[in-house]
Design an enzyme around this catalytic site. Structure first.
Site, mmCIF file in Angstrom:
data_model
loop_
_atom_site.group_PDB
_atom_site.id
_atom_site.type_symbol
_atom_site.label_atom_id
_atom_site.label_comp_id
_atom_site.label_asym_id
_atom_site.label_seq_id
_atom_site.Cartn_x
_atom_site.Cartn_y
_atom_site.Cartn_z
ATOM 1 C CE LYS A 1 -3.372 -1.544 3.471
ATOM 2 N NZ LYS A 1 -3.920 -1.100 4.792
ATOM 3 C CE LYS B 1 -1.787 3.810 5.736
ATOM 4 N NZ LYS B 1 -2.902 3.510 6.585
HETATM 5 N N1 C2G Z 1 -10.242 6.167 11.360
HETATM 6 C C1 C2G Z 1 -11.218 6.986 11.967
HETATM 7 N N2 C2G Z 1 -10.856 8.220 12.445
HETATM 8 C C2 C2G Z 1 -9.578 8.655 12.355
HETATM 9 C C3 C2G Z 1 -8.585 7.829 11.761
HETATM 10 C C4 C2G Z 1 -8.942 6.580 11.276
HETATM 11 O O1 C2G Z 1 -12.404 6.604 12.075
HETATM 12 N N3 C2G Z 1 -9.292 9.876 12.838
HETATM 13 C C5 C2G Z 1 -10.653 4.855 10.819
HETATM 14 C C6 C2G Z 1 -10.420 4.715 9.312
HETATM 15 O O2 C2G Z 1 -11.463 5.314 8.592
HETATM 16 C C7 C2G Z 1 -10.370 3.199 9.128
HETATM 17 C C8 C2G Z 1 -9.772 2.723 10.466
HETATM 18 O O3 C2G Z 1 -9.844 3.835 11.374
HETATM 19 O O4 C2G Z 1 -11.671 2.656 8.955
HETATM 20 C C9 C2G Z 1 -8.325 2.282 10.327
HETATM 21 O O5 C2G Z 1 -7.615 3.299 9.693
HETATM 22 P P1 C2G Z 1 -6.188 2.971 9.053
HETATM 23 O O6 C2G Z 1 -5.384 2.231 10.033
HETATM 24 O O7 C2G Z 1 -5.644 4.232 8.495
HETATM 25 O O8 C2G Z 1 -6.629 1.998 7.885
HETATM 26 P P2 C2G Z 1 -5.971 1.807 6.452
HETATM 27 O O9 C2G Z 1 -4.500 1.691 6.594
HETATM 28 O O10 C2G Z 1 -6.488 2.870 5.593
HETATM 29 O O11 C2G Z 1 -6.488 0.368 6.034
HETATM 30 O O12 C2G Z 1 -8.492 -2.792 3.234
HETATM 31 C C10 C2G Z 1 -8.672 -1.563 3.891
HETATM 32 C C11 C2G Z 1 -7.429 -1.137 4.571
HETATM 33 O O13 C2G Z 1 -6.936 -2.143 5.370
HETATM 34 C C12 C2G Z 1 -7.658 0.110 5.394
#
Ligand code: C2G
Length: 156
Positions: A49, A51
């Protein structure tokens, strides 16, 4: 719906540098059904990704598993595994934060697809930036002290 009448909710994420936004989301997701299952992105999938995570998959899994409203955690290793996971876990609801709005609507033939509002003003990216700035400030401070020391020594 499983035989015990409890609704199963499935979600996915990295949850690196766990913060209040993550906590709020998981707590609200648990409120949508009686069982919450989290697909946690592995370090190699995050590399895919683009990341770089600070906290290892193993430690992130331990943190998420320790939350009282999370029932189980499994590895997310590809974008394509969601359909199989939904069937495997018998998920009734697939849910994510609204930064993913519309991205997984194609799953709605298998279960309900829901996007919840994100928690504002907090993100792992922002936390990383703050730590980076602190480090840069510190480096600058050390550099200045070294320069002062050098000019003192040269002035002798
Ligand atoms: N989130 C949230 N509020 C924030 C930050 C994050 O509600 N201030 C939510 C995101 O919308 C997501 C979850 O926390 O639903 C996890 O966020 P990430 O760890 O950034 O997820 P990501 O790396 O984008 O992975 O297949 C989908 C991916 O695995 C998503």
């Amino acid at each position: 719906m499983s035989s015990d009448g409890i609704k199963t909710v499935i979600t996915y994420g990295t949850f690196d540098l766990f913060h209040i936004g993550h906590l709020n989301l998981l707590r609200r997701l648990r409120g949508l059904g009686g069982r919450l299952i989290v697909g946690l992105s592995t370090d190699s999938f995050n590399a895919l990704k683009g990341k770089k995570t600070i906290i290892s998959y193993q430690d992130r899994a331990e943190i998420i598993s320790a939350l009282k409203f999370v029932d189980s955690v499994f590895p997310e290793e590809s974008w394509e595994q969601k359909r199989e996971d939904i069937v495997r876990f018998g998920a009734d609801i697939f849910a994510m934060g609204d930064d993913w709005k519309g991205r997984f609507d194609d799953l709605s033939d298998l279960c309900d697809v829901i996007y919840l509002p994100r928690t504002r003003d907090v993100s792992t990216t922002e936390i990383k930036q703050i730590i980076g700035n602190l480090r840069d400030d510190k480096l600058l401070e050390v550099k200045r002290s070294a320069e002062n020391l050098l000019s003192l020594i040269n002035g002798m």
